[in-house]
Design a protein around this motif. Structure first.
Motif, PDB file in Angstrom:
ATOM      1  N   ARG A   1      19.895   0.193 -33.547  1.00 23.44           N
ATOM      2  CA  ARG A   1      20.239  -1.226 -33.721  1.00 23.44           C
ATOM      3  C   ARG A   1      21.751  -1.423 -33.798  1.00 23.44           C
ATOM      4  O   ARG A   1      22.293  -2.389 -33.263  1.00 23.44           O
ATOM      5  CB  ARG A   1      19.563  -1.780 -34.974  1.00 23.44           C
ATOM      6  CG  ARG A   1      18.088  -2.043 -34.810  1.00 23.44           C
ATOM      7  CD  ARG A   1      17.479  -2.620 -36.092  1.00 23.44           C
ATOM      8  NE  ARG A   1      16.083  -2.916 -35.926  1.00 23.44           N
ATOM      9  CZ  ARG A   1      15.088  -2.049 -36.115  1.00 23.44           C
ATOM     10  NH1 ARG A   1      15.361  -0.812 -36.480  1.00 23.44           N
ATOM     11  NH2 ARG A   1      13.842  -2.404 -35.935  1.00 23.44           N
ATOM     12  N   LYS A   2      22.422  -0.519 -34.447  1.00 21.20           N
ATOM     13  CA  LYS A   2      23.878  -0.593 -34.572  1.00 21.20           C
ATOM     14  C   LYS A   2      24.569  -0.028 -33.330  1.00 21.20           C
ATOM     15  O   LYS A   2      25.505  -0.624 -32.799  1.00 21.20           O
ATOM     16  CB  LYS A   2      24.326   0.177 -35.821  1.00 21.20           C
ATOM     17  CG  LYS A   2      25.793   0.095 -36.094  1.00 21.20           C
ATOM     18  CD  LYS A   2      26.147   0.830 -37.374  1.00 21.20           C
ATOM     19  CE  LYS A   2      27.643   0.773 -37.633  1.00 21.20           C
ATOM     20  NZ  LYS A   2      28.021   1.540 -38.817  1.00 21.20           N
ATOM     21  N   ARG A   3      24.107   1.137 -32.885  1.00 17.44           N
ATOM     22  CA  ARG A   3      24.760   1.820 -31.766  1.00 17.44           C
ATOM     23  C   ARG A   3      24.735   1.001 -30.477  1.00 17.44           C
ATOM     24  O   ARG A   3      25.695   1.016 -29.704  1.00 17.44           O
ATOM     25  CB  ARG A   3      24.083   3.172 -31.531  1.00 17.44           C
ATOM     26  CG  ARG A   3      24.706   3.946 -30.401  1.00 17.44           C
ATOM     27  CD  ARG A   3      24.093   5.304 -30.230  1.00 17.44           C
ATOM     28  NE  ARG A   3      24.708   5.971 -29.101  1.00 17.44           N
ATOM     29  CZ  ARG A   3      24.211   7.010 -28.499  1.00 17.44           C
ATOM     30  NH1 ARG A   3      23.088   7.544 -28.916  1.00 17.44           N
ATOM     31  NH2 ARG A   3      24.813   7.544 -27.479  1.00 17.44           N
ATOM     32  N   TYR A   4      23.627   0.303 -30.227  1.00 15.50           N
ATOM     33  CA  TYR A   4      23.486  -0.420 -28.969  1.00 15.50           C
ATOM     34  C   TYR A   4      23.697  -1.934 -29.110  1.00 15.50           C
ATOM     35  O   TYR A   4      23.410  -2.681 -28.175  1.00 15.50           O
ATOM     36  CB  TYR A   4      22.113  -0.112 -28.343  1.00 15.50           C
ATOM     37  CG  TYR A   4      22.023   1.323 -27.871  1.00 15.50           C
ATOM     38  CD1 TYR A   4      22.592   1.710 -26.672  1.00 15.50           C
ATOM     39  CD2 TYR A   4      21.403   2.297 -28.646  1.00 15.50           C
ATOM     40  CE1 TYR A   4      22.543   3.031 -26.240  1.00 15.50           C
ATOM     41  CE2 TYR A   4      21.334   3.617 -28.232  1.00 15.50           C
ATOM     42  CZ  TYR A   4      21.918   3.973 -27.021  1.00 15.50           C
ATOM     43  OH  TYR A   4      21.871   5.287 -26.612  1.00 15.50           O
ATOM     44  N   ARG A   5      24.240  -2.370 -30.239  1.00 15.42           N
ATOM     45  CA  ARG A   5      24.526  -3.793 -30.440  1.00 15.42           C
ATOM     46  C   ARG A   5      25.484  -4.272 -29.349  1.00 15.42           C
ATOM     47  O   ARG A   5      26.500  -3.641 -29.077  1.00 15.42           O
ATOM     48  CB  ARG A   5      25.150  -4.017 -31.812  1.00 15.42           C
ATOM     49  CG  ARG A   5      25.364  -5.503 -32.147  1.00 15.42           C
ATOM     50  CD  ARG A   5      25.944  -5.711 -33.525  1.00 15.42           C
ATOM     51  NE  ARG A   5      24.993  -5.228 -34.526  1.00 15.42           N
ATOM     52  CZ  ARG A   5      25.334  -4.490 -35.577  1.00 15.42           C
ATOM     53  NH1 ARG A   5      26.595  -4.154 -35.775  1.00 15.42           N
ATOM     54  NH2 ARG A   5      24.417  -4.101 -36.438  1.00 15.42           N
ATOM     55  N   GLY A   6      25.119  -5.360 -28.696  1.00 14.30           N
ATOM     56  CA  GLY A   6      25.954  -5.927 -27.647  1.00 14.30           C
ATOM     57  C   GLY A   6      25.739  -5.305 -26.267  1.00 14.30           C
ATOM     58  O   GLY A   6      26.363  -5.728 -25.295  1.00 14.30           O
ATOM     59  N   TRP A   7      24.884  -4.322 -26.166  1.00 16.81           N
ATOM     60  CA  TRP A   7      24.591  -3.672 -24.883  1.00 16.81           C
ATOM     61  C   TRP A   7      23.418  -4.365 -24.205  1.00 16.81           C
ATOM     62  O   TRP A   7      22.507  -4.884 -24.862  1.00 16.81           O
ATOM     63  CB  TRP A   7      24.197  -2.213 -25.106  1.00 16.81           C
ATOM     64  CG  TRP A   7      25.283  -1.278 -25.508  1.00 16.81           C
ATOM     65  CD1 TRP A   7      26.323  -1.521 -26.357  1.00 16.81           C
ATOM     66  CD2 TRP A   7      25.422   0.078 -25.081  1.00 16.81           C
ATOM     67  NE1 TRP A   7      27.095  -0.391 -26.496  1.00 16.81           N
ATOM     68  CE2 TRP A   7      26.557   0.606 -25.718  1.00 16.81           C
ATOM     69  CE3 TRP A   7      24.693   0.897 -24.237  1.00 16.81           C
ATOM     70  CZ2 TRP A   7      26.989   1.907 -25.528  1.00 16.81           C
ATOM     71  CZ3 TRP A   7      25.111   2.197 -24.038  1.00 16.81           C
ATOM     72  CH2 TRP A   7      26.261   2.692 -24.674  1.00 16.81           C
ATOM     73  N   GLY A   8      23.360  -4.311 -22.891  1.00 13.67           N
ATOM     74  CA  GLY A   8      22.204  -4.791 -22.148  1.00 13.67           C
ATOM     75  C   GLY A   8      20.950  -3.993 -22.486  1.00 13.67           C
ATOM     76  O   GLY A   8      19.835  -4.516 -22.444  1.00 13.67           O
ATOM     77  N   ALA A   9      21.127  -2.728 -22.856  1.00 15.92           N
ATOM     78  CA  ALA A   9      19.991  -1.858 -23.216  1.00 15.92           C
ATOM     79  C   ALA A   9      19.270  -2.332 -24.474  1.00 15.92           C
ATOM     80  O   ALA A   9      18.120  -1.946 -24.707  1.00 15.92           O
ATOM     81  CB  ALA A   9      20.475  -0.422 -23.412  1.00 15.92           C
TER      82      ALA A   9
END
Length: 196
Positions: free
Chosen positions: A176-184
């Protein structure tokens, strides 16, 4: 303790046999504990009824459309693992779990036929797209998670889903934190929702 000569003699004997004659079993083997760890991780994520069967084969895999996981046979025998380590790379504990989580993603997709659903196709792409061994990834694209090396999620929609599943399943991955703001993130949220 075995001498080097005895160890080499054992390996020569093993190399002279076909895989089916080695008497290998997943049960009681060194790799069995990793399968149990996978099942525990699935339970912790609320997938207590999903238990993909595992079997020994010549490489990591999940036959297309079949919710089962193939594990390399050499991981079931310390002598074979030693030989594999001499000839190639031998997966360490971390890598074994990475592969199991990834293959569990394929098995989950096939068990519930998710790839047939419109939302899956919108997020991951057409399942029937041609599968290429050589593909051109877009390095550092934020539309895909990063789990296995080589931007593997970009290889095919089925691999994209399996990689997304693996990241979602990995304990303490902090997705949730690592991919925040990613299309993934849309794919990870989808995974989290359908698991419930």
């Amino acid at each position: 303790m075995q001498t080097i000569e005895q160890s080499r003699a054992n390996l020569q004997e093993i190399l002279g046999k076909s895989i089916r004659d080695l008497g290998l079993k997943l049960e009681g083997s060194p790799v069995e504990r990793f399968v149990h760890q996978l099942y525990e991780e699935l339970s912790r994520k609320g997938l207590s009824k999903f238990r993909p069967a595992c079997y020994l084969t010549d490489e990591w895999g999940c036959p297309s459309g079949e919710p089962i996981i193939g594990i390399p046979f050499y991981l079931a025998n310390p002598d074979l693992a030693s030989l594999e380590k001499e000839m190639n790379d031998l997966e360490d504990k971390r890598e074994i779990m990475m592969y199991l989580r990834h293959e569990a993603g394929h098995a989950f997709n096939y068990a519930y036929k998710l790839h047939r659903m419109p939302e899956w196709k919108t997020l991951f792409g057409p399942f029937r797209r041609r599968y290429l061994d050589n593909y051109r990834p877009v390095p550092f694209s934020r539309n895909y998670v990063r789990h296995l090396a080589g931007w593997y999620a970009q290889k095919h929609p089925d691999e994209d889903f399996a990689e997304t599943f693996a990241v979602w399943l990995t304990p303490r991955s902090g997705w949730r934190k690592r991919y925040r703001g990613w299309g993934a993130m849309a794919k990870l949220r989808y995974m989290d929702r359908i698991a419930r």
